[in-house]
Design a protein around this motif. Structure first.
Motif, PDB file in Angstrom:
ATOM      1  N   LYS A  29       0.882  -1.081   0.073  1.00 20.81           N
ATOM      2  CA  LYS A  29       0.073  -0.030   0.104  1.00 20.81           C
ATOM      3  C   LYS A  29       1.033   1.150  -0.053  1.00 20.81           C
ATOM      4  O   LYS A  29       0.750   2.203  -0.744  1.00 20.81           O
ATOM      5  CB  LYS A  29      -0.990  -0.020   1.119  1.00 20.81           C
ATOM      6  N   GLN A  30       1.971   1.118   0.750  1.00 18.27           N
ATOM      7  CA  GLN A  30       2.853   2.496   0.706  1.00 18.27           C
ATOM      8  C   GLN A  30       3.437   2.744  -0.584  1.00 18.27           C
ATOM      9  O   GLN A  30       3.574   3.742  -0.925  1.00 18.27           O
ATOM     10  CB  GLN A  30       3.979   2.410   1.837  1.00 18.27           C
ATOM     11  N   ILE A  31       3.824   1.427  -1.153  1.00 17.20           N
ATOM     12  CA  ILE A  31       4.504   1.754  -2.556  1.00 17.20           C
ATOM     13  C   ILE A  31       3.591   2.187  -3.546  1.00 17.20           C
ATOM     14  O   ILE A  31       3.699   2.959  -4.286  1.00 17.20           O
ATOM     15  CB  ILE A  31       4.761   0.230  -2.984  1.00 17.20           C
ATOM     16  N   LEU A  32       2.296   1.969  -3.591  1.00 16.43           N
ATOM     17  CA  LEU A  32       1.293   2.402  -4.261  1.00 16.43           C
ATOM     18  C   LEU A  32       1.176   4.127  -4.146  1.00 16.43           C
ATOM     19  O   LEU A  32       0.973   4.727  -4.839  1.00 16.43           O
ATOM     20  CB  LEU A  32       0.191   1.728  -4.335  1.00 16.43           C
ATOM     21  N   LYS A  33       1.053   4.421  -2.809  1.00 15.84           N
ATOM     22  CA  LYS A  33       0.905   5.682  -2.538  1.00 15.84           C
ATOM     23  C   LYS A  33       2.124   6.528  -2.980  1.00 15.84           C
ATOM     24  O   LYS A  33       1.806   7.730  -3.597  1.00 15.84           O
ATOM     25  CB  LYS A  33       0.837   5.794  -1.020  1.00 15.84           C
ATOM     26  N   ASP A  34       3.125   5.998  -2.673  1.00 15.67           N
ATOM     27  CA  ASP A  34       4.290   6.676  -3.183  1.00 15.67           C
ATOM     28  C   ASP A  34       4.283   6.887  -4.779  1.00 15.67           C
ATOM     29  O   ASP A  34       4.725   8.059  -5.199  1.00 15.67           O
ATOM     30  CB  ASP A  34       5.577   5.864  -2.794  1.00 15.67           C
ATOM     31  N   ASN A  35       3.697   6.041  -5.484  1.00 14.10           N
ATOM     32  CA  ASN A  35       3.977   6.166  -6.932  1.00 14.10           C
ATOM     33  C   ASN A  35       2.712   6.743  -7.598  1.00 14.10           C
ATOM     34  O   ASN A  35       2.619   7.147  -8.843  1.00 14.10           O
ATOM     35  CB  ASN A  35       4.194   4.760  -7.585  1.00 14.10           C
ATOM     36  N   PHE A  36       1.601   6.851  -7.094  1.00 12.35           N
ATOM     37  CA  PHE A  36       0.448   7.249  -7.590  1.00 12.35           C
ATOM     38  C   PHE A  36      -0.443   8.479  -6.903  1.00 12.35           C
ATOM     39  O   PHE A  36      -1.494   8.710  -7.107  1.00 12.35           O
ATOM     40  CB  PHE A  36      -0.655   6.075  -7.835  1.00 12.35           C
ATOM     41  N   LYS A  37       0.329   8.753  -5.789  1.00 11.71           N
ATOM     42  CA  LYS A  37      -0.096  10.019  -5.010  1.00 11.71           C
ATOM     43  C   LYS A  37      -0.705  11.416  -5.857  1.00 11.71           C
ATOM     44  O   LYS A  37      -1.539  12.072  -5.363  1.00 11.71           O
ATOM     45  CB  LYS A  37       0.463  10.453  -3.912  1.00 11.71           C
ATOM     46  N   ASP A  38       0.073  11.460  -7.093  1.00 10.56           N
ATOM     47  CA  ASP A  38      -0.167  12.799  -7.612  1.00 10.56           C
ATOM     48  C   ASP A  38      -0.800  12.256  -9.026  1.00 10.56           C
ATOM     49  O   ASP A  38      -0.767  13.107  -9.777  1.00 10.56           O
ATOM     50  CB  ASP A  38       1.081  13.511  -7.973  1.00 10.56           C
ATOM     51  N   GLY A  39      -1.504  11.129  -9.122  1.00  9.56           N
ATOM     52  CA  GLY A  39      -1.927  10.685 -10.434  1.00  9.56           C
ATOM     53  C   GLY A  39      -3.233  11.523 -10.920  1.00  9.56           C
ATOM     54  O   GLY A  39      -3.837  11.915  -9.989  1.00  9.56           O
ATOM     55  N   LEU A  40      -3.436  11.438 -12.132  1.00 11.76           N
ATOM     56  CA  LEU A  40      -4.551  12.287 -12.833  1.00 11.76           C
ATOM     57  C   LEU A  40      -5.623  11.171 -13.215  1.00 11.76           C
ATOM     58  O   LEU A  40      -5.800  10.174 -12.809  1.00 11.76           O
ATOM     59  CB  LEU A  40      -3.934  13.113 -14.051  1.00 11.76           C
TER      60      LEU A  40
END
Length: 365
Positions: A236-247
């Motif tokens: 979950k943290q990996i996903l947050k780090d990689n997609f926190k600014d996704g459009l």
């Protein structure tokens, strides 16, 4: 005397193998870590010779009846359609069938004479001891049993492979990407009959409609991470780090995946082994030769490999000859499919804006 066999993993490869081995007179026991049939996952494809296998098994029409009829749509960040298409209408895949994974699992299970097959759910193999004439198996439940053969159909991170062939790291090849899929019950597909994909350089987000909701997925390119495939909080943290600014709809997809109890996160990898058999143990499907989802062939290979292995055992009194044929005959085809992964990744997750437009233009008429 009826030969006793153990199949570890009650998914597509395992259920297919159980059908054939039972048909050829083996007494089949299946062990599965989950409390029931392994469910969840995105739609899958039954392609090429796997359609012939389905016909032989008597389930092709049932698969056709459950065909997942939809179009695929590629959108931009503003949710505007760039192109829509139907993948199985393309010349390369013409006639292939896409189906929800759970529907295929139900069809395979429903095709079994379940009163003739023993299921051990909520259980797994603790230890395997091989002998010339038998295989001793101890289970996590504490029970010990003796079988003539053991088959590992337990996926990319196969416990059978680890116990018999050695650590996964010997056979796993990483392809520079990670992915996550989950049921997203709170997401409403705005195109109910379409699977929708959005790309940024090195990233892919998608929403596929299913009954009463949607499946959602995220994929991203990355160097090798130091991660534990069993550590869900880390995923979950990996996903947050990689997609926190996704459009696009990533601000909806990300929390849906993070909140899901069925989140499946893993690296894009393949399993390459010099042999899929050892003694009286054989591996089938992803346990033997994960091709990874960018090839679109994992399900078909699982069904075909299970069928070939069972037929070779039925045709050869000496199991060593049957296992040798399985390794020899099936390997060239498997390797040809594995070789498609780079092409598949370049289409699914282009690394540049130019690559994204190339992927879009592929389907523009």
């Amino acid at each position: 005397m009826e030969k006793q066999v153990l199949i570890s993993g009650a998914s597509i490869a395992g259920l297919s193998l159980a059908y054939w081995l039972n048909k050829y007179g083996y007494k089949v026991t299946m062990v599965e870590l989950s409390p029931g049939l392994r469910r969840g996952g995105s739609p899958v494809d039954v392609r090429g010779d796997a359609l012939k296998v389905a016909a032989e098994m008597g389930i092709l029409e049932k698969i056709r009846e459950k065909k997942f009829v939809h179009t695929d749509v590629i959108v931009n960040a503003g949710n505007e359609t760039l192109v829509n298409f139907e993948i199985n209408a393309q010349a390369e895949y013409l006639g292939d069938i896409e189906i929800h994974r759970d529907d295929l699992v139900d069809i395979l299970y429903g095709n079994l004479p379940v009163n003739e097959i023993e299921f051990l759910f909520n259980n797994s193999i603790r230890q395997i001891s091989m002998h010339n004439d038998k295989v001793d198996v101890s289970f996590e439940s504490g029970e010990s049993r003796v079988f003539d053969f053991v088959f590992g159909t337990d996926g990319t991170h196969s416990a059978v492979r680890k116990l018999v062939f050695g650590p996964e790291a010997q056979y796993s090849k990483f392809f520079g990407a990670y992915f996550a899929f989950a049921r997203a019950t709170n997401i409403k597909p705005d195109r109910p009959n379409s699977g929708v994909m959005y790309r940024e350089p090195g990233k892919l987000a998608m929403i596929y409609p299913v009954r009463n909701g949607a499946n959602a997925g995220l994929v991203f390119r990355s160097s090798k991470l130091n991660y534990d495939y069993k550590d869900h909080e880390q995923h979950k943290q990996i996903l947050k780090d990689n997609f926190k600014d996704g459009l696009w709809r990533i601000p909806e997809i990300l929390p849906a995946l993070l909140d899901s109890r069925e989140l499946y996160f893993d690296e894009v990898c393949q399993i390459h082994m010099p042999a899929w058999t050892k003694g009286r143990v054989a591996l089938v499907g992803d346990a033997a030769h994960t091709t990874s989802f960018p090839t679109g062939m994992g399900t078909s290979l699982a069904m075909q490999g299970a069928t070939l292995l069972a037929k070779e055992l039925a045709a050869n009194d000496d199991y060593n000859s049957a296992f040798a044929r399985y390794n020899e005959v099936y390997r060239p085809y498997v390797e040809s499919v594995q070789a498609r992964i780079v092409r598949g990744l370049n289409w699914l997750v282009p690394e540049t804006e130019e690559g994204i437009m190339e992927a879009v233009n592929r389907f523009r008429k």
